[in-house]
Enzyme design. Structure first.
Site, short mmCIF file in Angstrom:
data_model
loop_
_atom_site.label_atom_id
_atom_site.label_comp_id
_atom_site.label_asym_id
_atom_site.label_seq_id
_atom_site.Cartn_x
_atom_site.Cartn_y
_atom_site.Cartn_z
N ASP A 11 52.55 15.03 19.79
CA ASP A 11 51.56 16.06 19.48
C ASP A 11 50.22 15.36 19.29
O ASP A 11 50.11 14.41 18.50
CB ASP A 11 51.93 16.81 18.20
CG ASP A 11 53.16 17.69 18.38
OD1 ASP A 11 53.45 18.06 19.53
OD2 ASP A 11 53.82 18.00 17.38
N ASP A 130 57.36 28.69 20.81
CA ASP A 130 57.45 28.43 19.38
C ASP A 130 58.05 29.69 18.76
O ASP A 130 57.52 30.79 18.92
CB ASP A 130 56.06 28.17 18.78
CG ASP A 130 55.42 26.91 19.37
OD1 ASP A 130 56.18 25.98 19.72
OD2 ASP A 130 54.18 26.87 19.49
#
Length: 252
Positions: A11, A130
């Site tokens: 990330d 997500d």
């Protein structure tokens, strides 16, 4: 038999690798290119680089980073974050990316998936979802890096996206993200057994046993993790040796 894949995820925020818990409390984990090169040497099957603030900050794609990565690693890598057009993807692929990951933009404009699949092939298009399990027991889709809840069920969106041409699903459980308590086996298994494309399980990997479970019970095609690799809690070679000892087919 197809081998199961181990995929470190990086990330990225402001050019650095970061890691949080349940999508918050981010801490620095190092240079993404250096980490990526290390994981490639250690036997990772693929890498995923996600610019976690690109959509929110409306920044354009990670072409410069993709170019740097492609000069330092020799395994396939996926890039995601702020991708909203065929042109965005073209730039990333020209700079060395093998696949791209779309999330919020694809949800807001599902035709984007179809356009990308037609232009570059389904094998290039990874749909990142997500998802969070709510009190009613259902898994719902979240957007904008987990900040925005939708009324759409994860299974419905995944099915629609595959029909439109998504070639792979990257499924992240927000309930499990960064907790190291194990992957979300129920929703992973539902998608893995119900869809004709590979499913990458993400969120919650903390022990080598968790990976065995997500492959055996969650039926995942690949497992993605971040902090256990970044902070050297589990080494990829040791993980793969363990999986092999548990009769799970991996590339050693």
């Amino acid at each position: 038999m197809l081998t199961k894949r181990i995929i470190p995820c990086l990330d990225i925020k402001d050019g650095r690798t970061v890691k949080g818990t349940n999508f918050v409390n981010l801490r620095d984990a190092g240079d993404p290119v250096e980490l990526g090169a290390l994981y490639a040497r250690q036997g990772a099957d693929e890498l995923v680089f996600l610019d976690i603030t690109a959509t929110v900050e409306k920044r354009k794609t990670l072409s410069e980073l993709a170019n740097r990565i492609s000069h330092h690693i020799n395994i396939p890598f996926t890039v995601g974050g702020g991708i909203g057009s065929v042109q965005d993807v073209n730039i990333l692929l020209e700079n060395g990316a093998d696949k791209i990951s779309v999330n919020t933009a694809a949800y807001k404009n599902p035709r984007l998936i179809n356009d990308l699949a037609k232009e570059f092939g389904s094998q290039c298009v990874v749909l990142a979802i997500d998802t969070r399990k709510e009190e009613d027991g259902e898994w719902y889709v979240y957007l904008n890096g987990g900040r925005t809840k939708t009324a759409t069920k994860c299974t419905d969106w995944a099915r629609q996206a595959v029909d439109l041409g998504a070639g792979e699903i990257l499924l992240t459980s927000m309930n499990h993200d960064g907790t190291k308590q194990g992957f979300a086996l129920d929703i992973t298994c539902t998608l893995s057994t119900g869809l004709p494309v590979p499913v990458i399980a993400s969120g919650g990997g903390g022990t080598m046993e968790h990976f065995v479970t997500v492959f055996n019970e969650g039926k995942a095609d690949a497992a993605l993790a971040a902090s256990i690799f970044h902070f050297k809690e589990i080494a990829i070679p040791h993980l793969k040796e363990y999986l092999s000892s548990q009769s799970i087919a991996v590339r050693l």
